[in-house]
Write an enzyme that holds these catalytic residues in place. Structure first.
Site, PDB file in Angstrom:
ATOM      1  N   THR A  84     135.823  49.240 -37.972  1.00 52.85           N
ATOM      2  CA  THR A  84     137.197  48.808 -37.659  1.00 52.85           C
ATOM      3  C   THR A  84     137.980  48.510 -38.919  1.00 52.85           C
ATOM      4  O   THR A  84     139.170  48.783 -39.013  1.00 52.85           O
ATOM      5  CB  THR A  84     137.163  47.578 -36.729  1.00 52.85           C
ATOM      6  OG1 THR A  84     136.727  47.999 -35.454  1.00 52.85           O
ATOM      7  CG2 THR A  84     138.508  46.899 -36.644  1.00 52.85           C
TER       8      THR A  84
ATOM      9  N   SER B  99     130.305  52.019 -36.208  1.00 50.07           N
ATOM     10  CA  SER B  99     128.901  51.621 -36.450  1.00 50.07           C
ATOM     11  C   SER B  99     128.060  51.672 -35.177  1.00 50.07           C
ATOM     12  O   SER B  99     126.838  51.561 -35.237  1.00 50.07           O
ATOM     13  CB  SER B  99     128.833  50.232 -37.083  1.00 50.07           C
ATOM     14  OG  SER B  99     129.084  49.222 -36.136  1.00 50.07           O
TER      15      SER B  99
ATOM     16  N   THR C 139     131.363  46.205 -37.365  1.00 51.88           N
ATOM     17  CA  THR C 139     130.697  44.934 -37.024  1.00 51.88           C
ATOM     18  C   THR C 139     129.676  45.110 -35.910  1.00 51.88           C
ATOM     19  O   THR C 139     128.762  44.304 -35.786  1.00 51.88           O
ATOM     20  CB  THR C 139     131.730  43.887 -36.558  1.00 51.88           C
ATOM     21  OG1 THR C 139     132.369  44.369 -35.361  1.00 51.88           O
ATOM     22  CG2 THR C 139     132.753  43.612 -37.636  1.00 51.88           C
TER      23      THR C 139
HETATM   24  N1  ASP Z   1     133.655  49.694 -33.403  1.00 48.16           N
HETATM   25  C1  ASP Z   1     133.695  49.006 -34.658  1.00 48.16           C
HETATM   26  C2  ASP Z   1     132.429  49.319 -35.440  1.00 48.16           C
HETATM   27  O1  ASP Z   1     131.442  48.680 -35.272  1.00 48.16           O
HETATM   28  C3  ASP Z   1     133.832  47.535 -34.472  1.00 48.16           C
HETATM   29  C4  ASP Z   1     134.105  46.820 -35.747  1.00 48.16           C
HETATM   30  O2  ASP Z   1     133.944  47.367 -36.856  1.00 48.16           O
HETATM   31  O3  ASP Z   1     134.508  45.662 -35.640  1.00 48.16           O
HETATM   32  O4  ASP Z   1     132.446  50.273 -36.187  1.00 48.16           O
END
Ligand code: ASP
Length: 338
Positions: free
Chosen positions: A14, A56, A87
């Site tokens: 993100t 991720s 995350t």
């Molecule tokens: N979908 C995102 C990821 O994990 C969520 C984030 O980065 O907060 O790549």
């Protein structure tokens, strides 16, 4: 600070995303992302490298190997590494790197954001700045820096989908908090005596089963029949496994007798597993289940994959699992109701 050389690796997430009609997608690489940090030259000479550009959720153990190798090679010429990462699985990658990068003498810092860097309320710039600041300070080890907190990588769990304090240090105090340009250490990890080493073998034959009332013993048999070398059972509380109706103990015993590692983690995020506390726990201990002690489920899974990458002998893997390698566990953990 300007004398420090920092390697900034990007993987997507993100933090580097832009909104699209189909939801946010990772959209920029390292050079563009770094521009969001005001006065970034304060945080050393920063070299950038984009490793991948993925959500991720798509991160796989093979990607951990790519990140681990880039970190290990990078630390030859740099004073620290910062990795921007999604995350959703950051705690897994941070745990995995804690076992793959052994006896680090420099910092490897993972960070990300709950809101894309393009949006006003984004936490991207602050998390990235704090991570660069911490990486320049030289504390050795793998860490997650997020929302002003420094968390040991193998003790991190993502606790919230929608709060800036998305991560928590589980069963272990924060390493530090960052306020402005000042790092307030609770505990500064010492320099390891041994030289750094890279362990690139992982065996992904690990399965996780979250127990619920009604779990059928046949499910464990199916997992065994699929040839998994290890099963992590997310047990109730301190390590409870059904031992009356839908009794799982015989299925556990059958798996362990066939040489499958069965490890108990707890569905409770905080605290850990103490299989001697209750009769049901003792029955699973007698059936050969291994306590996950106070390790996070992320640490148990990645440590099993790393241990199985070194040996598939159950006795050897059990020894590795109960040895403290990166402060991922509290030796001889026992529950004390506080
Ligand atoms: N979908 C995102 C990821 O994990 C969520 C984030 O980065 O907060 O790549």
């Amino acid at each position: 600070m300007a004398s420090k050389k920092i390697l900034f690796l990007t993987t997507g997430g993100t933090i580097a995303s832009k909104p699209t009609p189909r939801g946010t997608v990772p959209a920029v690489g390292a050079a563009d992302l770094l521009k969001i940090v005001p006065d970034m030259q304060k945080y050393g000479n920063i070299h950038v490298k984009e490793l991948m550009r993925i959500d991720s959720s798509n991160m796989q153990p093979e990607d951990w190997l790519c990140i681990a190798e880039a970190c290990f090679k990078g630390l030859d010429e740099h004073d620290g590494v910062v990795i921007s990462h999604g995350t959703h699985t950051m705690a897994y990658t941070a745990s995995a790197l804690s076992f793959m990068l052994r006896n680090l003498h420099k910092p490897v810092v993972l960070t990300g954001a709950q809101i894309p860097f393009t949006e006003k309320r984004s936490d991207a710039a602050k998390n990235l700045k704090d991570s660069l600041l911490f990486a320049c300070d030289g504390a050795p080890g793998v860490f997650i820096v997020f929302d002003s907190m420094v968390i040991r990588g193998c003790r991190a769990t993502k606790m919230s989908t929608d709060r800036f304090d998305a991560f928590e240090s589980i069963n272990s105090p924060l390493i530090a908090t960052i306020r402005g340009e000042v790092i307030h250490y609770s505990f500064r990890p010492p320099l390891p005596e041994k030289r750094p080493s890279l362990h690139m073998h992982v065996n992904t034959s690990v399965c996780v089963l979250k127990l619920t009332p009604g779990t059928e013993p046949s499910l464990l048999q199916m997992i065994g029949n699929m040839g998994y070398r290890a099963l992590v059972i997310e047990c109730f509380g301190a390590g409870g496994v059904p031992a009356l109706k839908r009794n799982l103990i015989p299925a556990v015993r059958s798996l362990t007798r066939k040489g499958t590692l069965v490890v108990a983690s707890s569905q409770c995020v905080r605290g850990g597993v103490d299989l001697k506390m209750y009769d049901v726990g003792r029955k699973s201990l007698d059936a050969g289940i291994l306590s996950g002690l106070d390790m996070t489920t992320e640490a148990i899974i990645t440590k099993l994959m790393w241990a199985l990458g070194r040996s598939t002998d159950p006795k050897t893997v059990k020894k590795i699992m109960h040895k403290n390698h990166a402060d991922e566990l509290t030796p001889d953990y026992r529950i004390h109701i506080s």
